[in-house]
Design an enzyme around this catalytic site. Structure first.
Site, PDB file in Angstrom:
ATOM      1  N   TYR A 102     -74.050  12.872-106.554  1.00 20.28           N
ATOM      2  CA  TYR A 102     -74.780  11.965-105.668  1.00 20.28           C
ATOM      3  C   TYR A 102     -74.191  10.563-105.755  1.00 20.28           C
ATOM      4  CZ  TYR A 102     -78.149  15.742-105.381  1.00 20.28           C
ATOM      5  OH  TYR A 102     -78.746  16.956-105.163  1.00 20.28           O
ATOM      6  N   ASN A 125     -81.518  17.307 -95.241  1.00 23.03           N
ATOM      7  CA  ASN A 125     -80.520  17.865 -94.324  1.00 23.03           C
ATOM      8  C   ASN A 125     -81.121  19.058 -93.582  1.00 23.03           C
ATOM      9  OD1 ASN A 125     -78.249  19.017 -93.105  1.00 23.03           O
ATOM     10  ND2 ASN A 125     -77.511  19.901 -95.007  1.00 23.03           N
ATOM     11  N   CYS A 133     -74.853  20.563 -97.930  1.00 20.57           N
ATOM     12  CA  CYS A 133     -75.558  19.785 -98.944  1.00 20.57           C
ATOM     13  C   CYS A 133     -75.574  20.498-100.297  1.00 20.57           C
ATOM     14  CB  CYS A 133     -76.974  19.466 -98.476  1.00 20.57           C
ATOM     15  SG  CYS A 133     -77.928  20.896 -97.932  1.00 20.57           S
ATOM     16  N   HIS A 134     -75.287  21.786-100.318  1.00 16.81           N
ATOM     17  CA  HIS A 134     -75.243  22.517-101.582  1.00 16.81           C
ATOM     18  C   HIS A 134     -74.070  22.074-102.459  1.00 16.81           C
ATOM     19  CE1 HIS A 134     -72.758  24.896 -98.775  1.00 16.81           C
ATOM     20  NE2 HIS A 134     -72.040  25.239 -99.831  1.00 16.81           N
ATOM     21  N   GLU A 160     -68.444  30.241-102.941  1.00 16.95           N
ATOM     22  CA  GLU A 160     -67.308  29.436-102.499  1.00 16.95           C
ATOM     23  C   GLU A 160     -66.242  29.348-103.584  1.00 16.95           C
ATOM     24  OE1 GLU A 160     -68.447  25.639-100.895  1.00 16.95           O
ATOM     25  OE2 GLU A 160     -69.610  26.549 -99.279  1.00 16.95           O
TER      26      GLU A 160
END
Length: 169
Positions: A102, A125, A133-134, A160
């Site tokens: 962040y 979001n 946003c993850h 991912e």
């Protein structure tokens, strides 16, 4: 008043509700998604094939979950404050399979002391996964809040990360 429609897709991380408004994607929500609007605002349920933006979103999400797509190209229409809009735009710049904190995101926005505000905007979001946003984590790399739940955030980041591994030929 703008009319919305929605569809529900199956995915490896559970059902995804896609909301379209004015031929653009206005929402992507998971089961028990924190901060999702009332379902009555989603409009009538339609088949994904009934609207080009929903059909395209479904196709791109299918490719993403197959490991064949790392960057979405979907026209989104999200409503938020100017600061939230800036945060959501910056989220789209986080590369697939990578994370930022962040604080790093706040610094990238030119507001190094705004990490808490970035976290709040991130949590609001409305187009999860597509606006990734993850990929935002705590300063120490820990998984912190996620609108779709920490288990889904962990799954998405693991997915991912594993799909980026090189394969031997």
């Amino acid at each position: 008043m703008t009319t919305s429609v929605h569809t529900v897709l199956d995915s490896p991380c559970g059902p995804l509700t896609l909301v379209a408004r004015e031929e653009r994607l206005a929402g992507l929500y998971m089961t028990e998604h924190r901060h999702q609007p009332a379902q009555e605002t989603f409009g009538p349920r339609v088949a994904a094939d009934d609207l080009p933006v929903l059909k395209d979103a479904a196709r791109q999400l299918e490719a993403y979950f197959a490991g064949d797509l790392t960057d979405f190209d979907i026209d989104v229409a999200v409503t938020g404050t100017p600061f939230q809009q800036r945060v959501w735009a910056a989220l789209r710049d986080i590369p697939y399979g990578e994370t930022v904190s962040y604080g790093e995101l706040a610094r990238a926005l030119g507001q190094p002391t705004a990490s808490r505000a970035v976290g709040l905007a991130n949590g609001r979001n409305p187009v999860s996964i597509i606006v990734p946003c993850h990929r935002v984590v705590g300063a120490d790399g820990s998984l912190t809040g996620y609108g779709g739940g920490l288990e889904r955030k962990r799954w998405l980041l693991g997915f991912e990360s594993s799909s980026r591994q090189p394969t031997l030929i």
